[in-house]
Design a protein around this motif. Structure first.
Motif, PDB file in Angstrom:
ATOM      1  N   GLU A 256      -9.326  -2.308   2.737  1.00  0.00           N
ATOM      2  CA  GLU A 256      -8.915  -3.711   2.838  1.00  0.00           C
ATOM      3  C   GLU A 256      -9.728  -4.625   1.920  1.00  0.00           C
ATOM      4  OE1 GLU A 256      -8.995  -4.971   6.892  1.00  0.00           O
ATOM      5  OE2 GLU A 256      -7.437  -3.569   7.537  1.00  0.00           O
ATOM      6  N   HIS A 278       0.892  -3.365   3.859  1.00  0.00           N
ATOM      7  CA  HIS A 278       0.663  -2.978   5.248  1.00  0.00           C
ATOM      8  C   HIS A 278       1.884  -2.310   5.878  1.00  0.00           C
ATOM      9  CE1 HIS A 278      -3.392  -4.298   5.548  1.00  0.00           C
ATOM     10  NE2 HIS A 278      -3.100  -5.526   5.182  1.00  0.00           N
ATOM     11  N   ARG A 283      -3.297  -2.064   9.315  1.00  0.00           N
ATOM     12  CA  ARG A 283      -4.542  -2.820   9.374  1.00  0.00           C
ATOM     13  C   ARG A 283      -5.570  -2.041  10.188  1.00  0.00           C
ATOM     14  NH1 ARG A 283      -0.286  -6.167   9.153  1.00  0.00           N
ATOM     15  NH2 ARG A 283      -0.456  -8.101   7.927  1.00  0.00           N
ATOM     16  N   TYR A 290      -8.668  -9.005  11.461  1.00  0.00           N
ATOM     17  CA  TYR A 290      -8.161  -8.738  10.111  1.00  0.00           C
ATOM     18  C   TYR A 290      -8.250  -9.953   9.185  1.00  0.00           C
ATOM     19  CZ  TYR A 290      -4.927  -7.976   6.279  1.00  0.00           C
ATOM     20  OH  TYR A 290      -4.367  -7.900   5.020  1.00  0.00           O
TER      21      TYR A 290
END
Length: 346
Positions: A256, A278, A283, A290
């Protein structure tokens, strides 16, 4: 600064004399140099296009970047090693890197060479682009499962601290401190920033990163491009808008992290890219963290910009405002008991 290629006649013999022997040596069986053309120039590198005919009759175009000095050499080495690592995992996602080295006729000048592409206007198609990015991030072959990289890589002329770490929190913290140190060397101290940094490192970073690596959760390091904004991508097929990436500053990271550079609107990767990514890559838990994790990662990219362009204070102010927001939201820092429930992990 003297250009390694200059005053270029149109005949092959003269062109050959202008192309450094170190460059010709790494190209396969060049029969004739057809064209040498200067491309864009940044504050830290000069680009070139080389068109040649090989002895098998095929013509090829190559992209060459030239930089100077120790940092120029290390930056091009890092670009080659990053591109080679990406190419080994997803070959159609970046140029095939050919070589890097030092020019014979100008020992303080260094080059990086890869295939040349003519790009079309715009940003790549989100679906196909993010599918390839997710494929890159799904590969977990970092040596001994550590975070870092085997050499220094550069974001522009900013060297990154890629020293191997066992945890993502440790690697991210050390890397951010390194960027902050260079920013201060180039732009001078900021009392406002200095006042906020203790809470950032002691409260915010542990609160947002440690839950992913505690209470049974773990992160498997992914290879990231490291500087993935629209200016480092190109459309190679006008009909499909299929794209590739280039000019990477790679290391093994939390996947990420890559998306932190998409948060600033200036980088032109909007919500469609987040959604496309995504749809393939979930996630990381805790999912409720997030957006703030993304904001934390974006902080580092704003500090990159503040370091690369020290006369533009807007990047520093954006970072300061975000740190203040996060420190106000997480004044207590990390509380282990808050994250005792083990959920799914990537």
């Amino acid at each position: 600064m003297v250009d390694p290629l200059r005053d270029l006649p149109s005949v092959d013999a003269a062109l050959r004399r202008q192309v450094d022997p170190s460059v010709l040596a790494v190209l396969p069986d060049v029969e004739e140099v057809l064209r040498v053309e200067k491309g864009y120039k940044s504050a830290w590198a000069q680009a070139w296009r080389l068109d040649v005919r090989h002895k098998d009759g095929k013509t090829e175009s190559y992209f060459m970047k030239v930089s100077y000095g120790h940092h120029g050499r290390e930056a091009l080495k890092g670009e080659f090693e990053s591109t080679a690592a990406i190419h080994s995992i997803v070959p159609n996602f970046c140029p095939d890197p050919i070589a890097w080295g030092t020019l014979t006729n100008e020992p303080d000048a260094h080059f990086y060479l890869c295939k040349y592409y003519d790009f079309f206007e715009g940003v790549p198609n989100p679906t196909s682009f993010c599918k390839k990015l997710a494929e890159l991030h799904s590969c977990h072959l970092s040596p001994e499962g550590k975070f870092g990289f085997h050499c220094t890589t550069y974001n522009g002329d900013l060297p990154q601290d890629n020293t191997w770490s066992d945890t993502w929190e440790d690697f991210f913290s050390k890397g951010l401190r390194h960027v902050l140190k260079i920013r201060e060397e180039r732009a001078g101290p900021s009392a406002e920033l200095d006042e906020l940094l203790p809470a950032l490192f002691e409260k915010v970073i542990p609160r947002l990163l440690r839950p992913m690596e505690s209470n049974g959760r773990s992160i498997r390091p992914s290879l990231v491009h490291g500087d993935l904004w629209c200016g480092n991508t190109g459309i190679v097929d006008e009909n499909t808008e299929d794209g590739i990436v280039y000019d990477p500053a790679s290391f093994w990271a939390h996947n990420e992290y890559e998306l932190g550079n998409w948060r600033p609107q200036r980088n032109h990767f909007d919500a469609k890219y987040f959604e496309a990514y995504h749809s393939v890559m979930p996630r990381t838990d805790p999912v409720e963290d997030y957006d703030d994790r993304n904001a934390l990662y974006a902080l580092r990219f704003n500090f990159h910009a503040a370091t690369l362009f020290p006369n533009d204070e807007s990047y520093l102010q954006m970072a300061i405002e975000e740190i203040r927001r996060l420190t106000e939201k997480y004044p207590e820092g990390y509380n282990e008991g808050q994250f005792s429930m083990v959920r799914s992990k990537i």
